[in-house]
Design a protein around this motif. Structure first.
Motif, PDB file in Angstrom:
ATOM      1  N   ASP A 307       0.863  -1.181   0.000  1.00 35.85           N
ATOM      2  CA  ASP A 307       0.000   0.000   0.000  1.00 35.85           C
ATOM      3  C   ASP A 307       0.897   1.227   0.000  1.00 35.85           C
ATOM      4  O   ASP A 307       1.538   1.536   1.012  1.00 35.85           O
ATOM      5  CB  ASP A 307      -0.908  -0.012   1.225  1.00 35.85           C
ATOM      6  CG  ASP A 307      -1.904   1.142   1.238  1.00 35.85           C
ATOM      7  OD1 ASP A 307      -1.820   2.009   0.340  1.00 35.85           O
ATOM      8  OD2 ASP A 307      -2.765   1.178   2.145  1.00 35.85           O
ATOM      9  N   GLN A 309       0.077   4.171   0.044  1.00 35.53           N
ATOM     10  CA  GLN A 309      -0.536   5.246   0.831  1.00 35.53           C
ATOM     11  C   GLN A 309      -0.406   6.587   0.103  1.00 35.53           C
ATOM     12  O   GLN A 309      -0.250   7.641   0.721  1.00 35.53           O
ATOM     13  CB  GLN A 309       0.076   5.293   2.236  1.00 35.53           C
ATOM     14  CG  GLN A 309      -0.155   4.006   3.025  1.00 35.53           C
ATOM     15  CD  GLN A 309       0.638   3.914   4.307  1.00 35.53           C
ATOM     16  OE1 GLN A 309       1.867   3.895   4.274  1.00 35.53           O
ATOM     17  NE2 GLN A 309      -0.050   3.862   5.446  1.00 35.53           N
ATOM     18  N   ASP A 424      -2.478   3.216   7.936  1.00 34.78           N
ATOM     19  CA  ASP A 424      -3.230   4.442   8.188  1.00 34.78           C
ATOM     20  C   ASP A 424      -4.016   4.295   9.483  1.00 34.78           C
ATOM     21  O   ASP A 424      -4.681   3.277   9.719  1.00 34.78           O
ATOM     22  CB  ASP A 424      -4.188   4.724   7.027  1.00 34.78           C
ATOM     23  CG  ASP A 424      -3.450   5.069   5.741  1.00 34.78           C
ATOM     24  OD1 ASP A 424      -2.302   5.535   5.832  1.00 34.78           O
ATOM     25  OD2 ASP A 424      -4.021   4.855   4.657  1.00 34.78           O
ATOM     26  N   GLY A 425      -3.915   5.289  10.346  1.00 30.68           N
ATOM     27  CA  GLY A 425      -4.648   5.272  11.601  1.00 30.68           C
ATOM     28  C   GLY A 425      -3.919   4.605  12.740  1.00 30.68           C
ATOM     29  O   GLY A 425      -4.405   4.620  13.881  1.00 30.68           O
ATOM     30  N   ASN A 428       1.628   7.043  15.760  1.00 27.59           N
ATOM     31  CA  ASN A 428       2.595   7.991  15.230  1.00 27.59           C
ATOM     32  C   ASN A 428       3.851   7.875  16.073  1.00 27.59           C
ATOM     33  O   ASN A 428       3.873   8.296  17.225  1.00 27.59           O
ATOM     34  CB  ASN A 428       2.028   9.410  15.292  1.00 27.59           C
ATOM     35  CG  ASN A 428       3.064  10.455  14.886  1.00 27.59           C
ATOM     36  OD1 ASN A 428       4.109  10.132  14.325  1.00 27.59           O
ATOM     37  ND2 ASN A 428       2.784  11.709  15.189  1.00 27.59           N
TER      38      ASN A 428
END
Length: 451
Positions: A307, A309, A424-425, A428
């Protein structure tokens, strides 16, 4: 900008011999023992001004802490059980090399262009912090880039050399990976920052190269909000060294060699395996080949979905011949070796100028999957797809990165180059604070404050 200079290096054979012994005992040298790399230099693109100083502000208990003209307040909190010196290095808004002096003014280091060996900075650039629990408040005189705020349980030594590439002085900073560096016996660390009129403040804590004196930071923004990266636990260096020693006992790999200790055996820092392998190319040569072969065999009959992204979306990859090839990618990927996996910037993971966007997106995701050992896990055929709780669950993996993350207070701070690759999500892991309107940057040395 940080650049590469080949000047007065220690013979690589001697360095390799020094690093070959389990747990490296440092042996500080002098200017002739310096190894100069792009990670440890700041290159001025303009010579120092004629007066070689610029007095704009001094230490102050800032009643009005709002920054203007780049005059950013720094609150330096000493949570360390001992004396600490701070140093600030970087480039001013004119790309001139600067260091902060104790009176709050810039020092513009110079060097003799006729001398090829490093020349010691003899001016007083050490800023002593108060005792444990105290806060020392200083203000940067102006905008700064390619900067570091250093903290040391002792005195650091800085040098300059003349760069013919930029026709100006280059600052040679302490090196974490060289056990003969003049500052090798000192426990130290730094945060990196850039504060410009156009871009605002960007400050970062990173463990991509090493773990040293424990630091954390927070940023007060103009809207009153705060950001933080709390850093590592207070005894992280000793803890990580113990974990690496145990890992060496399990698999026979030289994880213990990543630890550097002083003359009494007290751990000073842990260097990343990418830097260790750079000086010892055969160190982990037997660690990954079997796993890489299993990955290549698996994806010769199965599809790996990357992916990106980004606009390219999800691309399908399979092993064809002996290359992993991905749809829309301008070139394939050969089998990586240890240095490629730990560093993510060599062999199949080196990005060339003419590589397309698909290739530039696949490299970080593929390398991160090898570092975290997720490619053969259930669900590992989609990268990045597994949650961060699945990382480092089997060998071979990057145990340095795993142990660094285990000791982070809030999970922030990269431990290898593409540690920001996540679904994603997901979390961090960036140890970054940034804002266009910074008011105060607070840096805590010695571990987070209680509460």
């Amino acid at each position: 900008m940080r650049g590469y200079l080949k000047v007065a290096t220690v013979a690589s054979a001697l360095l390799g011999a020094a690093l070959a012994a389990p747990i490296i005992k440092v042996h500080p040298g002098d200017g002739s023992d310096i190894i100069i790399t792009s990670q440890d230099t700041v290159n001025a693109t303009q010579p120092a001004p004629a007066n070689a100083t610029a007095t704009n502000s001094t230490f102050k208990l800032a009643e009005n802490v709002a920054s203007s003209n780049g005059q950013l307040p720094l609150f330096l909190v000493n949570n360390f059980a001992g004396a600490i010196n701070a140093y600030v290095t970087g480039l001013d808004s004119n790309n001139q090399l600067v260091m902060l002096q104790p009176d709050g003014s810039w020092l513009y280091p110079t060097c003799d262009p006729t001398v090829s060996t490093p020349q010691a900075v003899t001016a007083n650039v050490a800023i002593p912090l108060g005792g444990q629990g105290s806060t020392t408040q200083v203000t940067l005189p102006g905008y700064i880039s390619a900067a570091r705020v250093w903290f040391a349980a002792g005195n650091l030594e800085f040098f300059t050399v003349y760069s013919t590439a930029t026709n100006g002085p280059s600052l040679v900073e302490p090196s974490a990976v060289n056990p003969s560096d003049p500052s090798a016996a000192v426990s130290w660390g730094f945060v990196e920052l850039t504060n410009t009129e156009a871009g605002g403040l960007y400050a970062n804590i990173s463990y991509v190269d090493f773990v040293g004196l424990v630091l954390g930071m927070s940023l007060l923004s103009g809207d009153g909000s705060t950001q933080s990266a709390k850093g590592l636990q207070p005894n992280a260096v000793s803890t990580i060294c113990s974990l690496l020693e145990a890992q060496t006992a399990k698999d026979g790999m030289p994880w213990t060699d990543l630890c550097q200790v002083d003359a009494s055996g007290t751990p000073l820092r842990v260097i990343a395996p990418s830097d260790y392998v750079a000086s010892n190319p055969d160190a982990f040569s037997a660690y990954f080949p079997d796993h890489v072969s299993e990955v290549w065999t698996h994806y010769s009959t199965n599809t790996l979905t990357i992916d990106t992204q980004a606009a390219a979306g999800k691309v399908a990859c399979t092993v064809q011949g002996d290359l992993l090839t991905c749809a829309g990618d301008n070139r394939g990927y050969a089998r990586p070796i240890a240095g490629d996996i730990f560093g993510c910037n060599s062999g199949p993971f080196a990005i060339e100028a003419d590589d397309n966007d698909v290739h530039r997106a696949v490299v970080p995701r593929l390398c991160a999957a090898f570092d975290r050992a997720t490619l053969l896990m259930t669900g590992g055929d989609s990268q990045p797809g597994l949650a961060s709780t699945s990382y480092y669950q089997s060998a071979p993996t990057n145990w340095y990165s795993a142990f660094v993350h285990q000791n982070e207070v809030d999970g922030k701070g990269y431990a290898f180059s593409y540690d920001d690759v996540n679904p994603d999500g997901d979390v961090n892991q960036s140890g970054v604070v940034a804002d266009a309107d910074p008011q105060v940057l607070t840096v805590i040395v010695g571990g987070p404050l209680a509460g």
